[in-house]
Structure formats: structure tokens, C-alpha cells
Motif scaffolding. Structure first.
Motif, PDB file in Angstrom:
ATOM      1  N   PHE A 159       0.854  -1.258   0.057  1.00  0.00           N
ATOM      2  CA  PHE A 159      -0.018   0.064   0.151  1.00  0.00           C
ATOM      3  C   PHE A 159       0.737   1.363  -0.110  1.00  0.00           C
ATOM      4  O   PHE A 159       0.278   2.352   0.022  1.00  0.00           O
ATOM      5  N   ASN A 160       2.326   1.086  -0.007  1.00  0.00           N
ATOM      6  CA  ASN A 160       3.169   2.298  -0.078  1.00  0.00           C
ATOM      7  C   ASN A 160       3.531   2.549  -1.735  1.00  0.00           C
ATOM      8  O   ASN A 160       4.185   3.342  -1.799  1.00  0.00           O
ATOM      9  N   SER A 161       2.940   1.882  -2.494  1.00  0.00           N
ATOM     10  CA  SER A 161       3.394   2.077  -3.855  1.00  0.00           C
ATOM     11  C   SER A 161       2.738   3.192  -4.540  1.00  0.00           C
ATOM     12  O   SER A 161       1.946   3.578  -4.034  1.00  0.00           O
ATOM     13  N   TYR A 162       3.163   3.450  -5.495  1.00  0.00           N
ATOM     14  CA  TYR A 162       2.565   4.805  -6.359  1.00  0.00           C
ATOM     15  C   TYR A 162       1.106   4.819  -6.682  1.00  0.00           C
ATOM     16  O   TYR A 162       0.206   5.506  -6.419  1.00  0.00           O
ATOM     17  N   ASP A 163       0.973   3.403  -7.203  1.00  0.00           N
ATOM     18  CA  ASP A 163      -0.415   3.290  -7.650  1.00  0.00           C
ATOM     19  C   ASP A 163      -1.438   3.238  -6.634  1.00  0.00           C
ATOM     20  O   ASP A 163      -2.578   3.664  -6.635  1.00  0.00           O
ATOM     21  N   ALA A 164      -0.970   2.910  -5.396  1.00  0.00           N
ATOM     22  CA  ALA A 164      -2.086   2.620  -3.976  1.00  0.00           C
ATOM     23  C   ALA A 164      -2.139   4.077  -3.916  1.00  0.00           C
ATOM     24  O   ALA A 164      -3.325   4.590  -3.612  1.00  0.00           O
ATOM     25  N   HIS A 165      -1.067   5.046  -3.907  1.00  0.00           N
ATOM     26  CA  HIS A 165      -1.161   6.518  -3.530  1.00  0.00           C
ATOM     27  C   HIS A 165      -2.160   7.062  -4.427  1.00  0.00           C
ATOM     28  O   HIS A 165      -2.733   8.017  -4.155  1.00  0.00           O
ATOM     29  N   TRP A 189       4.196   4.196 -14.929  1.00  0.00           N
ATOM     30  CA  TRP A 189       4.810   5.274 -13.976  1.00  0.00           C
ATOM     31  C   TRP A 189       4.854   4.703 -12.660  1.00  0.00           C
ATOM     32  O   TRP A 189       6.162   4.971 -11.911  1.00  0.00           O
ATOM     33  N   SER A 190       4.244   3.894 -12.121  1.00  0.00           N
ATOM     34  CA  SER A 190       4.026   3.031 -10.786  1.00  0.00           C
ATOM     35  C   SER A 190       5.549   2.379 -10.634  1.00  0.00           C
ATOM     36  O   SER A 190       6.374   2.424  -9.621  1.00  0.00           O
ATOM     37  N   ASN A 191       5.869   1.636 -11.670  1.00  0.00           N
ATOM     38  CA  ASN A 191       7.038   0.848 -11.809  1.00  0.00           C
ATOM     39  C   ASN A 191       8.346   1.804 -11.894  1.00  0.00           C
ATOM     40  O   ASN A 191       9.201   1.638 -11.266  1.00  0.00           O
ATOM     41  N   PHE A 192       8.228   2.772 -12.645  1.00  0.00           N
ATOM     42  CA  PHE A 192       9.205   3.704 -12.888  1.00  0.00           C
ATOM     43  C   PHE A 192       9.530   4.549 -11.612  1.00  0.00           C
ATOM     44  O   PHE A 192      10.499   4.615 -11.143  1.00  0.00           O
ATOM     45  N   ILE A 193       8.492   4.937 -10.895  1.00  0.00           N
ATOM     46  CA  ILE A 193       8.860   5.441  -9.403  1.00  0.00           C
ATOM     47  C   ILE A 193       9.477   4.646  -8.583  1.00  0.00           C
ATOM     48  O   ILE A 193      10.182   4.718  -7.919  1.00  0.00           O
ATOM     49  N   GLY A 194       8.895   3.157  -8.636  1.00  0.00           N
ATOM     50  CA  GLY A 194       9.401   2.173  -7.823  1.00  0.00           C
ATOM     51  C   GLY A 194      11.089   1.978  -7.938  1.00  0.00           C
ATOM     52  O   GLY A 194      11.682   1.553  -7.143  1.00  0.00           O
ATOM     53  N   MET A 195      11.531   2.168  -9.179  1.00  0.00           N
ATOM     54  CA  MET A 195      12.995   2.045  -9.404  1.00  0.00           C
ATOM     55  C   MET A 195      13.794   3.030  -8.340  1.00  0.00           C
ATOM     56  O   MET A 195      14.980   2.615  -8.188  1.00  0.00           O
ATOM     57  N   TRP A 196      13.246   4.050  -8.015  1.00  0.00           N
ATOM     58  CA  TRP A 196      13.751   5.029  -7.278  1.00  0.00           C
ATOM     59  C   TRP A 196      13.321   4.905  -5.664  1.00  0.00           C
ATOM     60  O   TRP A 196      13.981   4.624  -4.688  1.00  0.00           O
ATOM     61  N   SER A 197      11.887   4.678  -5.512  1.00  0.00           N
ATOM     62  CA  SER A 197      11.562   4.545  -4.134  1.00  0.00           C
ATOM     63  C   SER A 197      11.415   3.055  -3.345  1.00  0.00           C
ATOM     64  O   SER A 197      11.757   2.917  -2.482  1.00  0.00           O
ATOM     65  N   LYS A 198      11.698   2.245  -4.402  1.00  0.00           N
ATOM     66  CA  LYS A 198      11.872   0.798  -4.206  1.00  0.00           C
ATOM     67  C   LYS A 198      10.471   0.372  -3.476  1.00  0.00           C
ATOM     68  O   LYS A 198      10.368  -0.904  -2.680  1.00  0.00           O
ATOM     69  N   GLU A 199       9.336   1.280  -3.821  1.00  0.00           N
ATOM     70  CA  GLU A 199       8.103   0.434  -3.396  1.00  0.00           C
ATOM     71  C   GLU A 199       7.264   0.356  -4.619  1.00  0.00           C
ATOM     72  O   GLU A 199       6.795   1.151  -5.354  1.00  0.00           O
ATOM     73  N   TYR A 200       7.273  -1.026  -5.029  1.00  0.00           N
ATOM     74  CA  TYR A 200       6.275  -1.520  -6.101  1.00  0.00           C
ATOM     75  C   TYR A 200       5.085  -1.977  -5.646  1.00  0.00           C
ATOM     76  O   TYR A 200       4.661  -2.043  -4.484  1.00  0.00           O
ATOM     77  N   SER A 201       4.138  -2.128  -6.669  1.00  0.00           N
ATOM     78  CA  SER A 201       2.536  -2.420  -6.155  1.00  0.00           C
ATOM     79  C   SER A 201       2.538  -3.691  -5.533  1.00  0.00           C
ATOM     80  O   SER A 201       1.764  -3.698  -4.654  1.00  0.00           O
ATOM     81  N   SER A 202       3.573  -4.741  -5.885  1.00  0.00           N
ATOM     82  CA  SER A 202       3.443  -5.889  -4.878  1.00  0.00           C
ATOM     83  C   SER A 202       4.847  -6.428  -4.864  1.00  0.00           C
ATOM     84  O   SER A 202       5.687  -6.123  -5.685  1.00  0.00           O
ATOM     85  N   HIS A 203       5.263  -6.740  -3.802  1.00  0.00           N
ATOM     86  CA  HIS A 203       6.545  -7.431  -3.332  1.00  0.00           C
ATOM     87  C   HIS A 203       6.707  -8.792  -3.301  1.00  0.00           C
ATOM     88  O   HIS A 203       5.489  -9.454  -2.847  1.00  0.00           O
TER      89      HIS A 203
END
Length: 273
Positions: A177-183, A253-267
């Protein structure tokens, strides 16, 4: 506290309670009520092999690809091929079928009788409950989007530890729930999936989980396709239609942001006993 609607099946609303010490949300649900009716729907695609709509066909196509990547992940973490694997919440059994084809010893657990029947037609050994696993220990236990469904995740992990061999691998995939798509989608985020998802995890939760259960957290891996699937569903919940292009862009975009935040939609969390 959040108020989230079940857009998938019942259209009912449920409250989520936040546990700050664990960075964890819990769905408020009457423990004396059965959850079964919230799973009995053609909309719950993981319990079917449906290929009726374009969305079903896309889901099945992506599932075929992700099954291959899941087995590649297991092979990287387990060198010996002569191993026994338990897949908890195996659905219609396609993950196990691929493992059996590759020479692994596989067993599944699936409580949904319709999904279990489809898995058994594929000549797989599938139990209805974890309690039916007797006198067997496993080298690898997998839970692909399952832990969020169990009433008591700590008790469930304790049960899994008992049937996991020393130095065995526990692989758990859950939404984040800390992923970009969740926010971005907020209460429309499809991966809340209340009340079927009773727990909503973060990375912090799993660091706490591994510490509590004396498991070594050896890897955290992203599930790239989940952001696209979740974003497409979230668009439908928000607007009433599947906005393919917009959902795809948000997922990307969520995956792109995840490359920096390391917060993906699922882990995927890989834990070692």
C-alpha cells in the motif's frame, strides 16, 4: 482509519484499522461471519480459468509469463532439483502444473472447492486446508498473494514454519500500500480488495515479521505486472469503465517511480528458515 468499498463483488464498505507500529492495515470483519460468499463470483478470476473477455485473456497470458518467472526465482534460490514444494492458495493449479512438468515434487493447498476441482483435473495433489498436510516437510513453501487472506497471519506463518525444512525457503508475495499506484488511486485502489484481503502489508511489516518469527529476509523482489493489472481494475472502480491506456500509463509510472522509491505495487519476500 480508512473506509474502503468492495467494488469487485458485494459493493459493501469496510473499515481498515491502521497499526502504526507495524505499518499495517487490518480489515474490520466479523470473525463469526463466513467469507465464502465474497469469493463466489466469476469476477474472482484467480479461481477460474476463464478466457471469455479480452481482460480474462490478457490475465491468462500474463499469468503464463509470471509462472515462468516464479520458477526461475525458485531455481535461483534452490540448487537441488529433487525438492518438494508446497504452494498455498494454489488456485486452479497452473503454477504447480508447470513445476511438476519440470520434475519437481509439488503439493497444493486450495480452500475454494471450484478452483480445487479445476486443479485436481490437472492431475495435481491438492488439499483443502493446511491441516491436511501430515508428516511432510517442504524445501520451499510459496504463497502468491495468499497471506493477506488468512485470519491470523502470525499463526499461519507459525504453521508454515513447522512444515518447512531447516534452511528451507518461504516465498510470500503481497500487495504494497506504499506503492505509487496505491497512493494515486487511494480508496479506489483495487489491491485493497476488501474483505477478501484481511491484511495490508508494507516492507516495514515484513522486517517485523521476519524478526518475530526468526526468519532471515534474504531478498525483496518487485512484481512488475501487478501495477498494470491493479491500475486497470482501479480505473474501472473509479470511472465505471476499464480505461486501458490510462491504466497502462499509471502502471508504467508506478514501476518507474518504484525504481527510485523501491516501493512497487507488489513485493515478493524471500525468507529463509
Amino acid at each position: 482509519m480508512k473506509q474502503v468499498k468492495d467494488y469487485n463483488i458485494s459493493q459493501e464498505e469496510f473499515q481498515l484499522i491502521y497499526h502504526a507500529d507495524l505499518d499495517l492495515y487490518q480489515t474490520q470483519f466479523n470473525k463469526f461471519e463466513s467469507l465464502d460468499r465474497y469469493y463466489e463470483s466469476e469476477n474472482y478470476i484467480s479461481h477460474t480459468d476463464s478466457k471469455k473477455s479480452w481482460f480474462d485473456k490478457m490475465y491468462q497470458m500474463v499469468k503464463t509469463f509470471t509462472i515462468k518467472s516464479k520458477w526461475c526465482l525458485i531455481k535461483k534460490n534452490i540448487q537441488n532439483k529433487n525438492i518438494t514444494i508446497l504452494d498455498v492458495g494454489c488456485g486452479t493449479g497452473d503454477f504447480l502444473k508447470a513445476g511438476k512438468k519440470n520434475g519437481f515434487n509439488v503439493v497444493g493447498v486450495e480452500p475454494n472447492k471450484n478452483a480445487r476441482a479445476l486443479a485436481e483435473k490437472k492431475s495435481l495433489t491438492v488439499k483443502s486446508d493446511l491441516s491436511e498436510i501430515n508428516n511432510i516437510q517442504f524445501d520451499v513453501i510459496t504463497l502468491w498473494h495468499v497471506l493477506e487472506h488468512v485470519p491470523d497471519y502470525n499463526d499461519y506463518i507459525n504453521q508454515l514454519k513447522k512444515i518447512l525444512k531447516p534452511n528451507g525457503i518461504l516465498i510470500i508475495a503481497v500487495p504494497n500500500f506504499n506503492s505509487y499506484d496505491a497512493h494515486h488511486y487511494k480508496n479506489y485502489w483495487a489491491a485493497w480488495d476488501v474483505p477478501r484481503h484481511l491484511w495490508h502489508f508494507s516492507k516495514k511489516t515484513f522486517f517485523k515479521v521476519s524478526e518475530k518469527h526468526q526468519l532471515k529476509l534474504i531478498h525483496i523482489k518487485p512484481m512488475y505486472f501487478d501495477s498494470f493489472y491493479v491500475s486497470l481494475l482501479s480505473e474501472e472502480y473509479k470511472s465505471g469503465t476499464k480505461k486501458l491506456f490510462k491504466g497502462f500509463l499509471i502502471g508504467l509510472w508506478s514501476n518507474f517511480i518504484g525504481m527510485w522509491s523501491k516501493e512497487y505495487s507488489s513485493h515478493i519476500y524471500i525468507l529463509k528458515k
